[in-house]
Design a protein around this motif. Sequence first.
Motif, PDB file in Angstrom:
ATOM      1  N   ALA A  13      27.868 -52.273  37.454  1.00  0.00           N
ATOM      2  CA  ALA A  13      27.552 -52.902  38.551  1.00  0.00           C
ATOM      3  C   ALA A  13      28.668 -53.914  39.231  1.00  0.00           C
ATOM      4  N   ARG A  14      28.573 -53.755  40.549  1.00  0.00           N
ATOM      5  CA  ARG A  14      29.689 -54.325  41.208  1.00  0.00           C
ATOM      6  C   ARG A  14      29.021 -55.254  42.421  1.00  0.00           C
ATOM      7  N   ILE A  15      29.783 -56.236  42.924  1.00  0.00           N
ATOM      8  CA  ILE A  15      29.631 -57.018  44.117  1.00  0.00           C
ATOM      9  C   ILE A  15      30.877 -56.939  44.928  1.00  0.00           C
ATOM     10  N   ALA A  16      30.625 -56.806  46.322  1.00  0.00           N
ATOM     11  CA  ALA A  16      31.865 -56.673  47.090  1.00  0.00           C
ATOM     12  C   ALA A  16      31.473 -57.419  48.394  1.00  0.00           C
ATOM     13  N   GLY A  33      35.287 -62.574  63.329  1.00  0.00           N
ATOM     14  CA  GLY A  33      34.714 -61.099  62.711  1.00  0.00           C
ATOM     15  C   GLY A  33      33.410 -61.673  61.952  1.00  0.00           C
ATOM     16  N   HIS A  34      32.955 -60.874  61.112  1.00  0.00           N
ATOM     17  CA  HIS A  34      31.587 -60.835  60.281  1.00  0.00           C
ATOM     18  C   HIS A  34      31.987 -60.739  58.902  1.00  0.00           C
ATOM     19  N   ALA A  35      30.980 -61.207  58.057  1.00  0.00           N
ATOM     20  CA  ALA A  35      30.988 -61.037  56.464  1.00  0.00           C
ATOM     21  C   ALA A  35      29.871 -60.598  56.212  1.00  0.00           C
ATOM     22  N   ALA A  36      29.608 -59.523  55.104  1.00  0.00           N
ATOM     23  CA  ALA A  36      28.441 -59.068  54.477  1.00  0.00           C
ATOM     24  C   ALA A  36      28.923 -58.987  53.008  1.00  0.00           C
ATOM     25  N   ILE A  37      27.562 -58.718  52.186  1.00  0.00           N
ATOM     26  CA  ILE A  37      27.849 -58.594  50.760  1.00  0.00           C
ATOM     27  C   ILE A  37      27.281 -57.104  50.422  1.00  0.00           C
ATOM     28  N   TYR A  38      27.922 -56.311  49.623  1.00  0.00           N
ATOM     29  CA  TYR A  38      27.608 -55.140  49.190  1.00  0.00           C
ATOM     30  C   TYR A  38      27.383 -55.222  47.750  1.00  0.00           C
ATOM     31  N   VAL A  61      23.899 -53.341  51.734  1.00  0.00           N
ATOM     32  CA  VAL A  61      24.529 -54.268  52.171  1.00  0.00           C
ATOM     33  C   VAL A  61      23.541 -55.314  52.554  1.00  0.00           C
ATOM     34  N   ILE A  62      23.907 -56.500  52.569  1.00  0.00           N
ATOM     35  CA  ILE A  62      22.965 -57.649  52.919  1.00  0.00           C
ATOM     36  C   ILE A  62      23.826 -58.702  53.713  1.00  0.00           C
ATOM     37  N   SER A  63      23.307 -59.224  54.788  1.00  0.00           N
ATOM     38  CA  SER A  63      24.074 -60.129  55.422  1.00  0.00           C
ATOM     39  C   SER A  63      22.902 -61.098  56.328  1.00  0.00           C
ATOM     40  N   PHE A 179      26.703 -67.538  54.157  1.00  0.00           N
ATOM     41  CA  PHE A 179      25.643 -66.539  53.414  1.00  0.00           C
ATOM     42  C   PHE A 179      26.454 -65.962  52.357  1.00  0.00           C
ATOM     43  N   SER A 180      27.510 -65.011  52.935  1.00  0.00           N
ATOM     44  CA  SER A 180      28.349 -64.202  51.818  1.00  0.00           C
ATOM     45  C   SER A 180      28.936 -65.395  50.929  1.00  0.00           C
ATOM     46  N   GLY A 181      29.529 -66.461  51.279  1.00  0.00           N
ATOM     47  CA  GLY A 181      29.993 -67.158  50.149  1.00  0.00           C
ATOM     48  C   GLY A 181      29.331 -67.844  49.130  1.00  0.00           C
TER      49      GLY A 181
END
Length: 335
Positions: A13-16, A33-38, A61-63, A179-181
């Motif tokens: 399992a990983r988060i990016a 720019g934009h930030a998202a979480i995978y 991918v969630i953002s 959100f990503s942070g």
Amino acid sequence: MCAVLLLCGSAHARIAVFMEEPYGTFGHMNPTGHAAIYLNHVCAASPTELRECKAGEPGVVISRYYRVAGYDWFAIPLIPYLYAVDRSAQMPETATVETRDHLRDAYRRRYLRGYAPDGPNGSMPEGDWTQLVGASYDRKIYGLSLLTTAEQDRAFIAMCNDRSNDSHFNLIYRNCANFSGTVIGFYFPGAVHRSFIFDAGVMTPQQVARSVVKYGKKHPELELTPFVIPQVPGTIERSRAVHGVAESLVKSKKYVVPLALLVPEFTGGLAVSWFAVDRFAFPKDAEVLSGAELVKAETTGDNGLTAPFPDRTVKAGSALESSGSPGQLAPVVAR
């Protein structure tokens, strides 16, 4: 190949965090720019509800987005998020604006109509929903991955599905980087910090990435893995480099000259502080993941990518800046 595997079926399992380059008119005004979480072991039961992935599914991918059906966040499977198709093998080798728009609208009609209804006479609607799918046509994406556990994923899914998912977007205090942070902080408390030198206290995609790099270096057991997903070749305008707040002000004459005239002490101090400290540089050993590599690495079988999302508009999911009882996400605060 390590980064390819983490995107497409890693046993771990990983988060990016995705740090995505700015593009278009808004990108000229706001170069952060934009930030998202995978999450490679978390999948989408719908665009606003999470579940654990089944074998072979490549994750989600969630953002946070602005003005998309009144929701705070959306979750989109990896391949559609990048290329607006169900499987990476369907991705075009090159793309025009017309190709991109056709693929996006076709995907919207199949899965997202309840969130982005047809425009006049059944046309493709305008709006920020276009950021949900086909991100790689518009911009280059930098990724930073850390190991997680199944227990962390289950806790995150339960928290998200148990909370309201109503939009209260604010460009300064409640943006995509906040959100990503906050998501990174849910998995690794204290990992993400604001910067008053680089960003005047505003959370930016670059600051989230900077924090993840520092945290990964302090915790080598989490196997920090950098990777790059290039913008799809073609005639679409190329995206631009990601900047922080201070860097944007210092490098842009249209900002720094008026500021220097209005508040010279502040502008001078900002410039000195920015030049005097060690600025962020994305890891040079990052693997570049081409579309062809994703095709080769993508698992076969029933990965759920062709299953339509429920066409519904009932609020479901969660808001991510909560506080109080255990299991809730607390805001990322200045430290």
